[in-house]
Write a protein that holds these residues in place. Structure first.
Motif, PDB file in Angstrom:
ATOM      1  N   ARG A 269       0.937   7.455   7.657  1.00  0.00           N
ATOM      2  CA  ARG A 269       0.092   6.287   7.095  1.00  0.00           C
ATOM      3  C   ARG A 269       0.159   5.230   8.283  1.00  0.00           C
ATOM      4  O   ARG A 269      -0.781   4.691   8.446  1.00  0.00           O
ATOM      5  CB  ARG A 269       1.037   5.870   5.958  1.00  0.00           C
ATOM      6  CG  ARG A 269       0.848   6.579   4.500  1.00  0.00           C
ATOM      7  CD  ARG A 269       2.078   6.625   3.632  1.00  0.00           C
ATOM      8  NE  ARG A 269       2.130   5.054   3.223  1.00  0.00           N
ATOM      9  CZ  ARG A 269       1.781   4.358   2.145  1.00  0.00           C
ATOM     10  NH1 ARG A 269       0.845   4.777   1.515  1.00  0.00           N
ATOM     11  NH2 ARG A 269       1.998   3.083   2.164  1.00  0.00           N
ATOM     12  N   ASP A 294      -1.629  12.870  -0.880  1.00  0.00           N
ATOM     13  CA  ASP A 294      -1.098  11.685  -0.327  1.00  0.00           C
ATOM     14  C   ASP A 294      -1.834  11.307   1.014  1.00  0.00           C
ATOM     15  O   ASP A 294      -2.138  10.186   1.272  1.00  0.00           O
ATOM     16  CB  ASP A 294       0.435  11.837   0.155  1.00  0.00           C
ATOM     17  CG  ASP A 294       1.256  12.108  -1.096  1.00  0.00           C
ATOM     18  OD1 ASP A 294       0.862  11.242  -2.237  1.00  0.00           O
ATOM     19  OD2 ASP A 294       2.229  12.401  -1.113  1.00  0.00           O
ATOM     20  N   ASN A 301      -8.494   4.988   2.129  1.00  0.00           N
ATOM     21  CA  ASN A 301      -7.982   3.785   1.596  1.00  0.00           C
ATOM     22  C   ASN A 301      -9.075   2.680   2.020  1.00  0.00           C
ATOM     23  O   ASN A 301      -9.451   2.563   3.252  1.00  0.00           O
ATOM     24  CB  ASN A 301      -7.007   3.309   2.412  1.00  0.00           C
ATOM     25  CG  ASN A 301      -6.301   1.809   1.792  1.00  0.00           C
ATOM     26  OD1 ASN A 301      -6.854   0.889   1.948  1.00  0.00           O
ATOM     27  ND2 ASN A 301      -5.124   1.891   1.276  1.00  0.00           N
ATOM     28  N   ASP A 370      -2.202  -7.115  -0.426  1.00  0.00           N
ATOM     29  CA  ASP A 370      -1.335  -5.845   0.398  1.00  0.00           C
ATOM     30  C   ASP A 370      -2.518  -4.917   0.395  1.00  0.00           C
ATOM     31  O   ASP A 370      -2.800  -4.162  -0.750  1.00  0.00           O
ATOM     32  CB  ASP A 370      -0.035  -5.324  -0.724  1.00  0.00           C
ATOM     33  CG  ASP A 370       0.638  -4.234  -0.078  1.00  0.00           C
ATOM     34  OD1 ASP A 370      -0.013  -3.340   0.579  1.00  0.00           O
ATOM     35  OD2 ASP A 370       1.863  -4.139  -0.306  1.00  0.00           O
ATOM     36  N   TRP A 372      -2.331  -1.696   1.207  1.00  0.00           N
ATOM     37  CA  TRP A 372      -1.752  -0.309   0.650  1.00  0.00           C
ATOM     38  C   TRP A 372      -2.074  -0.217  -0.747  1.00  0.00           C
ATOM     39  O   TRP A 372      -2.474   0.768  -1.223  1.00  0.00           O
ATOM     40  CB  TRP A 372      -0.224   0.039   1.202  1.00  0.00           C
ATOM     41  CG  TRP A 372      -0.240   0.461   2.681  1.00  0.00           C
ATOM     42  CD1 TRP A 372       0.843  -0.104   3.523  1.00  0.00           C
ATOM     43  CD2 TRP A 372      -0.913   1.536   3.397  1.00  0.00           C
ATOM     44  NE1 TRP A 372       0.604   0.773   4.747  1.00  0.00           N
ATOM     45  CE2 TRP A 372      -0.281   1.699   4.867  1.00  0.00           C
ATOM     46  CE3 TRP A 372      -1.721   2.517   2.783  1.00  0.00           C
ATOM     47  CZ2 TRP A 372      -0.824   2.532   5.432  1.00  0.00           C
ATOM     48  CZ3 TRP A 372      -2.312   3.479   3.796  1.00  0.00           C
ATOM     49  CH2 TRP A 372      -1.789   3.383   5.154  1.00  0.00           C
ATOM     50  N   THR A 373      -1.634  -1.139  -1.364  1.00  0.00           N
ATOM     51  CA  THR A 373      -1.550  -0.957  -3.030  1.00  0.00           C
ATOM     52  C   THR A 373      -2.708  -1.764  -3.577  1.00  0.00           C
ATOM     53  O   THR A 373      -3.080  -1.722  -4.682  1.00  0.00           O
ATOM     54  CB  THR A 373      -0.251  -1.794  -3.395  1.00  0.00           C
ATOM     55  OG1 THR A 373      -0.143  -3.198  -3.157  1.00  0.00           O
ATOM     56  CG2 THR A 373       0.777  -1.246  -2.719  1.00  0.00           C
ATOM     57  N   ASP A 375      -2.694  -4.868  -4.056  1.00  0.00           N
ATOM     58  CA  ASP A 375      -2.210  -5.744  -5.042  1.00  0.00           C
ATOM     59  C   ASP A 375      -2.133  -7.466  -4.393  1.00  0.00           C
ATOM     60  O   ASP A 375      -1.889  -7.383  -3.252  1.00  0.00           O
ATOM     61  CB  ASP A 375      -0.826  -5.826  -5.342  1.00  0.00           C
ATOM     62  CG  ASP A 375      -0.439  -4.217  -6.226  1.00  0.00           C
ATOM     63  OD1 ASP A 375      -1.502  -3.899  -6.966  1.00  0.00           O
ATOM     64  OD2 ASP A 375       0.570  -3.905  -6.188  1.00  0.00           O
ATOM     65  N   THR A 377      -0.435 -10.824  -4.029  1.00  0.00           N
ATOM     66  CA  THR A 377       0.878 -11.301  -3.995  1.00  0.00           C
ATOM     67  C   THR A 377       1.053 -12.673  -4.020  1.00  0.00           C
ATOM     68  O   THR A 377       2.110 -13.108  -3.893  1.00  0.00           O
ATOM     69  CB  THR A 377       1.414 -10.441  -2.720  1.00  0.00           C
ATOM     70  OG1 THR A 377       1.383 -11.205  -1.672  1.00  0.00           O
ATOM     71  CG2 THR A 377       1.564  -8.959  -2.687  1.00  0.00           C
ATOM     72  N   TYR A 397      -1.366  -6.791   5.596  1.00  0.00           N
ATOM     73  CA  TYR A 397      -1.870  -7.640   4.655  1.00  0.00           C
ATOM     74  C   TYR A 397      -3.081  -8.465   5.100  1.00  0.00           C
ATOM     75  O   TYR A 397      -3.139  -8.649   6.236  1.00  0.00           O
ATOM     76  CB  TYR A 397      -0.752  -8.573   4.432  1.00  0.00           C
ATOM     77  CG  TYR A 397       0.587  -8.297   4.045  1.00  0.00           C
ATOM     78  CD1 TYR A 397       0.646  -7.981   2.501  1.00  0.00           C
ATOM     79  CD2 TYR A 397       1.658  -7.525   4.662  1.00  0.00           C
ATOM     80  CE1 TYR A 397       1.831  -7.281   2.137  1.00  0.00           C
ATOM     81  CE2 TYR A 397       2.705  -7.077   4.219  1.00  0.00           C
ATOM     82  CZ  TYR A 397       2.934  -6.894   3.025  1.00  0.00           C
ATOM     83  OH  TYR A 397       4.141  -6.147   2.675  1.00  0.00           O
TER      84      TYR A 397
END
Length: 534
Positions: A269, A294, A301, A370, A372-373, A375, A377, A397
């Motif tokens: 990653r 994975d 992504n 973020d 990767w996710t 999300d 924050t 980020y």
């Protein structure tokens, strides 16, 4: 002024525009070399294409499939034409190109600038026009030109010989009805030496001729006992060269080796995240049909691919570095700022990043995503805390300013000598003197490059990098005089306006200025992204 080997400003703009039309953003796709080397055949490529289409890789943007060395027969025809190996490719490369095109892919190919390829097959030297016409007729639109077995031309240096050959290829390719993407491996044959002048010199002219610079070593091949070390070696080569990258021309740290069992998932990653932060080519060299969920998840992504394919094409540079953390940053076309943090240590760790190290206002609020996710924050100001980054892991980020007035970015980060990989350091033992030291002291090694030409240490912003003309370089109260103004060249020279001399790293960590030489080890520096080139 730019070094004597570089184009005039008008010519450089024209070249950049032409390259951007050929390749606006870095390529994404597949190459067989690191994973399979010479064990290539027709079935490998058809199965790879099928798997890329069915797994979501094609839809994510991986639309190039490139053959590497060993695809051809060991001799040319009587008229000089190359032939594909009919045992490996029984239906032929034109058929393979049509198959791939119907699936939505482009076909690329490998050749060598010398008398033989690295694998011992016929090289292109003396056959450039024939090979270019052949590749075009086969439906190929991407050429990786390696640099093995290049004999030095009489009366020419090695650097001049490579330049002659690669420039000749550029002339041929630029006249094709549909110019091929030109990936140049020439600098890989000059890196890692005790004197990097030739490496820098080759890098100087690459953008004049093509769209990609394979600048250093091959990344780990299948079975390498320590592929992470190889990835980090190429990473360390890449961070020396950000000044060369611009839309239409990309520094290439080599392939994504995303299925190597010797790598942890965090290391896999990390390679992807770092390459994306660099806006580097995302060319996978793996057994695509066997990629796990994975691996497919990070390779597809969207947020990180958007960073890689960002229209500004900036290569992230180091905002700070210590024994554990590499903090990288760059601007995105939307006005957002990227923050990429690599944990180089053998254990999980947490850290806090002052936003001022990213060139951002410490009083503004930024929304954080973020990558990767996916999300959000919440809002952050002042500094950003990052928790539990795994060993060899990388977090990424995207910071969005809460108002337009907060979009202003001051180029901020390390000033690194690209031979010694040491950093310009304030607060030396002799008070105001500036020194060269290992990059392990963020509080004294982060610099701001101001639009007025001054360079200020982040910890003491009222003091400027100063060349008195008769001794070591110091930081002194900013007065706006010429001895505190600096210009940065594509050659890597950092020149003082008052003395006309170049920042120079001496022995025992001493920093002075001396008469500017031609891309000598002691005078070539990497600056924060966004520092203006003269």
């Amino acid at each position: 002024m730019r070094s004597q080997t570089l184009l005039t400003a008008a010519a450089a703009i024209a070249v950049a525009k032409a390259s951007k039309e050929v390749l606006a953003t870095p390529p994404m796709g597949f190459n067989n070399w690191a994973r399979f080397m010479c064990n290539l055949n027709e079935t490998l490529f058809t199965q790879t294409a099928d798997a890329m289409a069915s797994s979501g890789l094609l839809a994510a943007g991986y639309d190039r499939i490139n053959l590497d060395d060993c695809w051809m027969q060991m001799s040319r025809t009587d008229n000089g034409t190359l032939l594909w190996d009919t045992e490996k490719f029984p239906q032929g490369l034109p058929w393979l190109g049509r198959y791939l095109k119907e699936k939505g892919f482009h076909l690329g190919i490998y050749q060598d600038a010398g008398t033989q390829t690295c694998g011992g097959y016929p090289g292109s030297l003396g056959f450039e026009q024939i090979d270019a016409d052949t590749f075009t007729n086969w439906g190929i639109d991407y050429l990786k030109l390696d640099g093995c077995n290049v004999p030095t031309a009489p009366g020419r240096t090695d650097v001049e010989t490579y330049k002659d050959i690669y420039s000749h290829w550029h002339e041929i390719l630029s006249k094709q009805a549909n110019p091929l993407i030109f990936s140049e491996s020439a600098p890989a044959y000059f890196c890692g030496t005790d004197n990097l002048t030739d490496w820098y010199t080759v890098m100087d002219w690459l953008a004049d001729n093509g769209e990609l610079a394979r600048h250093s070593y091959d990344v780990a091949t299948w079975g390498d006992a320590n592929p992470w070390s190889s990835i980090m070696s190429n990473y360390d080569q890449q961070i020396r060269l950000a000044r060369y990258q611009s839309p239409g021309f990309f520094n290439d740290p080599d392939f994504l080796v995303s299925d190597y069992p010797e790598l942890t998932i965090d290391e896999k990653r990390s390679q992807f995240a770092l390459w994306a932060s660099f806006s580097a080519p995302l060319i996978i060299s793996a057994h695509i049909p066997d990629l796990g969920k994975d691996e497919l998840a990070f390779l597809t992504n969207k947020d990180l691919i958007d960073v890689d394919q960002d229209a500004l094409s900036q290569q992230a540079t180091l905002a700070s570095r210590d024994s554990t953390w590499d903090v990288l940053t760059k601007s995105l076309g939307s006005g957002d700022r990227l923050l990429t943090v690599l944990n180089r240590s053998p254990a999980a760790a947490s850290t806090s990043i002052p936003l001022a190290q990213l060139g951002l206002s410490s009083t503004c609020n930024f929304a954080v995503k973020d990558l990767w996710t996916g999300d959000a924050t919440g809002l952050v100001s002042g500094e950003f805390k990052i928790k539990n980054v795994p060993s060899h892991g990388t977090v990424v980020y995207r910071l969005t300013p809460s108002k337009n007035s907060c979009k202003t970015v001051i180029p901020t980060g390390l000033i690194m000598n690209t031979f010694s990989m040491t950093c310009l350091t304030a607060g030396a033992a002799k008070g105001s003197e500036v020194s060269s030291a290992s990059c392990n002291f963020p509080s004294s090694q982060v610099w701001q490059v101001k639009s007025d030409g001054s360079i200020r240490n982040l910890a003491e912003q009222s003091k400027c990098l100063t060349d008195s003309g008769n001794g070591p370089i110091t930081i002194a109260p900013c007065k706006g005089n010429p001895n505190q103004n600096w210009s940065y060249a594509l050659s890597g020279d950092l020149t003082n306006e008052g003395t006309g001399k170049c920042l120079t790293e001496g022995g025992n960590g001493q920093i002075t200025t001396e008469t500017c030489k031609f891309e000598t080890n002691s005078q070539v520096y990497a600056l924060p992204i966004g520092a203006k080139l003269q």
